[in-house]
Every structure is written in structure tokens, then in C-alpha cells.
Design a protein around this motif. Structure first.
Motif, PDB file in Angstrom:
ATOM      1  N   GLU A 318       0.834  -1.200   0.000  1.00 37.81           N
ATOM      2  CA  GLU A 318       0.000   0.000   0.000  1.00 37.81           C
ATOM      3  C   GLU A 318       0.872   1.254   0.000  1.00 37.81           C
ATOM      4  N   ARG A 319       1.941   1.222   0.800  1.00 41.31           N
ATOM      5  CA  ARG A 319       2.832   2.385   0.832  1.00 41.31           C
ATOM      6  C   ARG A 319       3.493   2.617  -0.527  1.00 41.31           C
ATOM      7  N   SER A 320       3.970   1.504  -1.162  1.00 43.80           N
ATOM      8  CA  SER A 320       4.637   1.651  -2.461  1.00 43.80           C
ATOM      9  C   SER A 320       3.658   2.147  -3.523  1.00 43.80           C
ATOM     10  N   VAL A 321       2.449   1.573  -3.549  1.00 43.15           N
ATOM     11  CA  VAL A 321       1.468   1.986  -4.549  1.00 43.15           C
ATOM     12  C   VAL A 321       1.045   3.426  -4.313  1.00 43.15           C
ATOM     13  N   THR A 322       0.916   3.832  -3.054  1.00 47.03           N
ATOM     14  CA  THR A 322       0.558   5.226  -2.752  1.00 47.03           C
ATOM     15  C   THR A 322       1.628   6.178  -3.263  1.00 47.03           C
ATOM     16  N   GLU A 323       2.890   5.805  -3.056  1.00 44.44           N
ATOM     17  CA  GLU A 323       3.977   6.644  -3.568  1.00 44.44           C
ATOM     18  C   GLU A 323       3.959   6.711  -5.090  1.00 44.44           C
ATOM     19  N   LEU A 324       3.708   5.558  -5.729  1.00 46.02           N
ATOM     20  CA  LEU A 324       3.643   5.559  -7.192  1.00 46.02           C
ATOM     21  C   LEU A 324       2.488   6.412  -7.692  1.00 46.02           C
ATOM     22  N   ARG A 325       1.360   6.316  -7.031  1.00 45.71           N
ATOM     23  CA  ARG A 325       0.215   7.126  -7.454  1.00 45.71           C
ATOM     24  C   ARG A 325       0.490   8.610  -7.266  1.00 45.71           C
ATOM     25  N   ARG A 330       1.762  13.673  -9.724  1.00 47.04           N
ATOM     26  CA  ARG A 330       2.650  14.839  -9.905  1.00 47.04           C
ATOM     27  C   ARG A 330       3.087  14.964 -11.355  1.00 47.04           C
ATOM     28  N   ALA A 331       3.380  13.803 -12.005  1.00 49.76           N
ATOM     29  CA  ALA A 331       3.790  13.857 -13.408  1.00 49.76           C
ATOM     30  C   ALA A 331       2.656  14.369 -14.293  1.00 49.76           C
ATOM     31  N   ARG A 332       1.428  13.878 -14.043  1.00 48.80           N
ATOM     32  CA  ARG A 332       0.296  14.366 -14.839  1.00 48.80           C
ATOM     33  C   ARG A 332       0.059  15.852 -14.615  1.00 48.80           C
ATOM     34  N   ARG A 333       0.157  16.258 -13.350  1.00 54.28           N
ATOM     35  CA  ARG A 333      -0.062  17.677 -13.061  1.00 54.28           C
ATOM     36  C   ARG A 333       1.015  18.538 -13.704  1.00 54.28           C
ATOM     37  N   PHE A 334       2.252  18.020 -13.697  1.00 50.97           N
ATOM     38  CA  PHE A 334       3.333  18.783 -14.317  1.00 50.97           C
ATOM     39  C   PHE A 334       3.096  18.938 -15.821  1.00 50.97           C
ATOM     40  N   ALA A 335       2.733  17.810 -16.489  1.00 49.60           N
ATOM     41  CA  ALA A 335       2.483  17.889 -17.931  1.00 49.60           C
ATOM     42  C   ALA A 335       1.312  18.817 -18.234  1.00 49.60           C
TER      43      ALA A 335
END
Length: 559
Positions: A318-325, A330-335
Motif C-alpha cells: 500500500e505504501r509503495s502503490v501510494t507513492e507511485l500514485r 505529480r507527473a500528470r499535473r506537471f504535464a
């Protein structure tokens, strides 16, 4: 008075007769031996062996039952646990029954054997028989002995040299074995009682041999054999019936015991499987995306450790998936932010490049070439920014359909005309007339434009666009007018086709079929945007190679 010596019981004749019949035998040391077909048990500390037919049959049945169980194909963990529990119960019942049977059988046979041997020995000790014996008087003596048999009447036989006399109509018995006769005549210095259990024609017998002795000196126990041997034969049918009844009772009691053992087996399997079922439900829940699923772990056994390990793994996942999400967001918001920020300056740049394009004819050749290059790259950058914004909307699930009922053929024609793809030598349109569908005109225009533009850019003319409904009459050029449930738009070219290794990746973002190529002719997002637009309509898009050559892209949208 006779004198007793250890290991011997010698009794003199009444009246101090210097010769007569008596019995010298070992007290507690009686020899016992078997016939080879079963067990024989001696009284006291004698040698013991026995007839093990019952045990052999029980063991054979146990092996057959185990082979039957091995052929059972286990289905689930619950079934295997119950079978294992029942197997342990069956082995326990079988072992207990076998030990009980062996002990009870030995007790029954030894009690009968000891009673018969002791009674026959006492009867022989009290006999007074003249030597050499007279046949008629000896027969009367044997008839008297047979009537006093314990625990049931005997058949008594006597042998003296060649003389054979019995209490029956036959002077000898086939039940008396040569081994027993040999034991009766074996020790001339210390004659002893011998007995043997044998089976003849399926009937068990107890045979006893007692040699008659006489006292050589009055007052001393120097017993000598007289050559006269008495034999007693007694059937053991009653004891065998009791043993068989014990076997039947043990067999009949095993089935209810196993049925009763099934109850704790089910309870135990339920207790073991409860954590496993919880683990299965938790795994299914996590598979559906609920990463906060946890198992209540209690106890300190292996299943509790498994539950704790699952909870730790789930928390880490859950922690890893939360970080990936978060990183993906952040990547989508940046683009998205970059695209929005670039739209305003790009709009100004496009306006400037349009003015420069109009005045390029009046400039010198080098300056005009530079102006046109700037104009072309600015247009590409504007297209890339628009594509990035569109992809960011798909990723954010903000893309919406604004459908309307349209004529599909008219929509395709408008797309080709607006892009100036009207040259019959470049693009051929085989459009089924009268096909109407609820589509988003703008997104459908993007789908057709991307597929045709991709075919013109990477393939070779002639590019063919077909529109028909699945299941209708395709007619000329594949155009159909029949009613069906799926709208099909097919774009094909006559180029070299798509390499098989590239086909699975053609709809991926920024994928390059040729990694050595520094930059693509387009934005690298056209086919990805096409796939997302088709999915919004509830359809699919596929890429393949035509058997005659060239690539074929097929769009299917439900009507």
C-alpha cells in the motif's frame, strides 16, 4: 516320602511300589513348540509362538484399505485434512484392536491350554498301570481318562512299543504330529510334558503328550521312562469361535468409531481453514484495489504468523502503490501545467509565424528558409502541447463525450477534406452510405485523422478508408448499408507493414519503432490518443498486417 527337586515334580506309586506310572515334568519350564502354521504358547516360561492367520488377514485388509485411500484424489484442503484425521483415527483404532485381539486371544488359548494340561497331567499321575500293559485294561483306562477331560472331553491315545490303543474306534490320530512324538521320547533322563496346537482341515486342536515313568529307588526321585506315552487330543472350536467373535466385534466397532471421529475432524478442519479463507478473501479484496485490507491475526501458531506476514506485505504494498500514485499524479499535473503555460506564448508565436510566412516571399532565400523552418517547428510544438493536454485529461479521467447522432460517411468526408486528403491517388474512401451512429464528432474526427495521417506518413499510397457495419453487405469496396450492432472503420495502406515485434507496442506513448531515429515525424501520441478516444466510445482499435502487404487499423464502435 518322595523328595522334590527344583524343576521336577515326581510322585511315587501308592504302597511304595518300585515301579509304576508317574509323571516327571519341569515346573514352569515346559517346552513348547509350533507346527509352522501358527503360534503355540507354553505354560510358565516356555517357548511361545502362534497361529497368526487372524493378524495376517487384518493386516491384509489394512493394506488394501490404505491402497484404496491412496487412490482417492484429494479435492480441497478441507477434504485432505478430514481424510488425514480419519486416517490417524483408523490407524489408532486398528492398532488398539490388534493389540487387544492379540492379548485376549493369548489369554483365551492359554487359559484353556493350561487347564487341559494340568487336568491331564493330574489324571495320568494317579494311574497305576502294570507293565507290559494289557490292551483291554489299557483301553478301559483311556476311556476313563477321556470322560474326565477338562474343560471338555478328550480323545486319549496310548503308545507302548508297537501297541496302539485309544478311547476311540481308531487306535491312532493324524492330529498327533511326529514332532510331538519326538519331544515325548526325547529326554530319557528327565521326561517332560509336551503340548502343541495344530490345525487340521481347518479345525484347531490342542495335543498333549505325557510319558509314564517309574521310581528306581524308594524315597528318591530317580524317575525313569517306562516307554508308555499318553496323548490327549482336544478340539479348540469354542475358543476359535470366541476369537472370531472378538474380530467381528472389533470390525463392527471400528465404523462407528470412525463416524464419531468425523465430527472432531470437521471441527478441526474448520478451525484450520478459517484463517485460510480469511486470507483468500483478503487477497481477492486487494486484487480489486482495496490495498487497506488487513487480516485479524491472533494466536502464535504458523497460521497467525502467516496472517501477520500478509499484513506486513500489504502495508508495504500500500505504501509503495501510494507513492507511485502520488508520483504519477505529480507527473500528470506537471504535464498539464506545462501545457497550459505553453498555450499562451504558443498562440502568440503562431500568429507571428503566420505573418512571417506571408512575408517570406519578399525575403532572401536563406532568411525565408529559416522563417519557414521556425513556422513548421512552432506548429509541431503547438500540436505536441495540444496532445499532451489531451493525454493529461485522459489520465485525470476528465475527458468527456459530447455525442450526437451523425452520418458516419459525412463525418469521414469532412475529416479528409479539412486535411486536404482528397487526391484519389493518395486516399480512397469506400464509405457505406446511410450509416448513422451516436458519436462525439470532434473525437471521431481525431480518430480518423490520426489513422489516415499515420498511414500516409509511415506507409505508402494507396491509403483506403472503409466504413461499414459488422454483418452488413460490404458491397463495393467493403462499404455496407445493412443494419448491425457494430460500426467498423478500417484504414489500410500498401506500405511495408508493421514489424511483428512492434505490433504490441504501436499504441504506447512515445514508442519508436526505430530506436536509432532521434525524433518522430509526429508527436508520438497520435495512436495513444486514438485508442483513448475509441475507448471513450466503448469500442476497440486493433493493428495488424494485411496478408497482401501493408498495415491495417480497424476501429470497432458499438452502435
Amino acid at each position: 516320602m518322595p523328595r522334590e527337586e527344583p524343576g521336577r515334580d515326581t510322585r511315587g506309586l501308592p504302597g511304595g511300589t518300585p515301579y509304576g506310572t508317574g509323571n516327571a515334568y519341569g515346573s514352569g519350564t515346559g517346552d513348547t513348540y509350533g507346527t509352522g502354521t501358527g503360534d503355540t504358547y507354553g505354560s510358565g516360561g516356555g517357548e511361545t509362538s502362534g497361529r497368526g492367520n487372524g493378524n495376517g488377514e487384518a493386516a491384509g485388509r489394512g493394506r488394501a484399505a490404505r491402497r484404496g485411500r491412496l487412490r482417492l484424489r484429494p479435492f480441497g484442503l478441507r477434504t485432505r485434512l478430514v481424510l488425514a484425521f480419519l486416517l490417524v483415527a483408523a490407524v489408532g483404532c486398528g492398532t488398539t484392536a490388534a493389540l487387544t485381539y492379540r492379548a485376549a486371544r493369548s489369554a483365551i488359548l492359554e487359559q484353556t491350554q493350561n487347564t487341559a494340561v494340568s487336568a491331564f497331567r493330574d489324571q495320568v499321575d494317579d494311574l497305576v498301570v502294570p507293565l507290559p500293559p494289557d490292551e483291554d485294561s489299557l483301553r478301559d483306562t483311556l476311556l476313563n481318562l477321556a470322560g474326565k477331560g477338562k474343560p471338555r472331553p478328550w480323545r486319549v491315545y496310548a503308545e507302548y512299543g508297537s501297541l496302539r490303543v485309544s478311547s476311540t474306534d481308531r487306535p491312532t490320530s493324524s492330529v498327533i504330529t511326529p514332532e510331538l512324538r519326538a519331544r515325548a521320547h526325547a529326554r530319557r533322563d528327565t521326561p517332560r510334558t509336551s503340548f502343541q496346537r495344530v490345525v487340521k482341515n481347518g479345525v484347531p486342536y490342542l495335543t498333549i503328550a505325557i510319558p509314564a515313568v517309574f521310581i528306581t529307588r524308594v524315597g528318591e526321585e530317580a524317575a525313569q521312562p517306562t516307554g508308555l506315552v499318553f496323548y490327549a487330543v482336544m478340539e479348540l472350536r469354542e475358543e476359535e469361535a470366541n476369537v472370531e467373535a472378538m474380530v467381528t466385534a472389533a470390525r463392527d466397532g471400528a465404523l462407528p468409531a470412525l463416524a464419531i471421529a468425523l465430527v472432531p475432524a470437521l471441527i478441526a478442519s474448520r478451525g484450520v481453514l478459517r484463517p485460510v479463507r480469511e486470507l483468500r478473501r483478503a487477497a481477492h479484496s486487494m486484487g480489486r484495489g482495496r490495498l487497506d485490507t488487513r487480516i485479524h491475526a491472533k494466536g502464535s501458531d504458523e497460521l497467525a504468523d502467516l496472517a501477520r506476514t500478509f499484513n506486513e506485505s500489504a502495508a508495504e504494498l500500500e505504501r509503495s502503490v501510494t507513492e507511485l500514485r502520488r508520483a504519477e499524479a505529480r507527473a500528470r499535473r506537471f504535464a498539464s501545467d506545462v501545457s497550459h503555460e505553453l498555450r499562451t506564448p504558443l498562440a502568440g508565436m503562431l500568429a507571428v509565424t503566420e505573418v512571417l510566412d506571408e512575408d517570406a516571399e519578399g525575403l532572401d532565400s536563406d532568411t525565408a528558409r529559416a522563417v519557414r523552418l521556425i513556422s513548421a517547428e512552432t506548429v509541431k510544438l503547438a500540436v505536441l502541447v495540444e496532445d499532451l493536454m489531451e493525454i493529461s485529461r485522459f489520465d485525470a479521467r476528465a475527458a468527456e463525450l459530447h455525442t450526437d447522432e451523425v452520418d458516419v460517411a459525412d463525418c469521414v468526408r469532412k475529416t479528409l477534406i479539412s486535411r486536404r486528403w482528397t487526391d484519389p491517388g493518395q486516399v480512397h474512401a469506400a464509405l457505406g452510405e446511410g450509416i448513422r451512429a451516436r458519436l462525439d464528432p470532434r473525437r471521431f474526427d481525431v480518430v480518423v485523422a490520426n489513422l489516415v495521417g499515420n498511414a500516409l506518413r509511415h506507409g505508402r499510397p494507396l491509403v483506403t478508408v472503409r466504413v461499414y457495419t459488422d454483418g452488413g453487405d460490404e458491397g463495393d469496396g467493403g462499404a455496407g448499408t445493412g443494419e448491425a450492432g457494430v460500426l467498423v472503420v478500417q484504414v489500410s495502406d500498401r506500405g511495408p507493414g508493421i514489424h511483428p515485434d512492434v505490433l504490441p507496442h504501436v499504441f504506447e506513448r512515445f514508442y519508436k519503432a526505430d530506436p536509432a531515429r532521434a525524433r518522430s515525424a509526429g508527436s508520438g501520441l497520435g495512436l495513444a490518443i486514438t485508442q483513448e478516444n475509441v475507448r471513450l466510445h466503448g469500442g476497440t482499435v486493433e493493428a495488424a498486417n494485411h496478408p497482401a502487404g501493408g498495415a491495417v487499423f480497424t476501429v470497432r464502435i458499438p452502435l
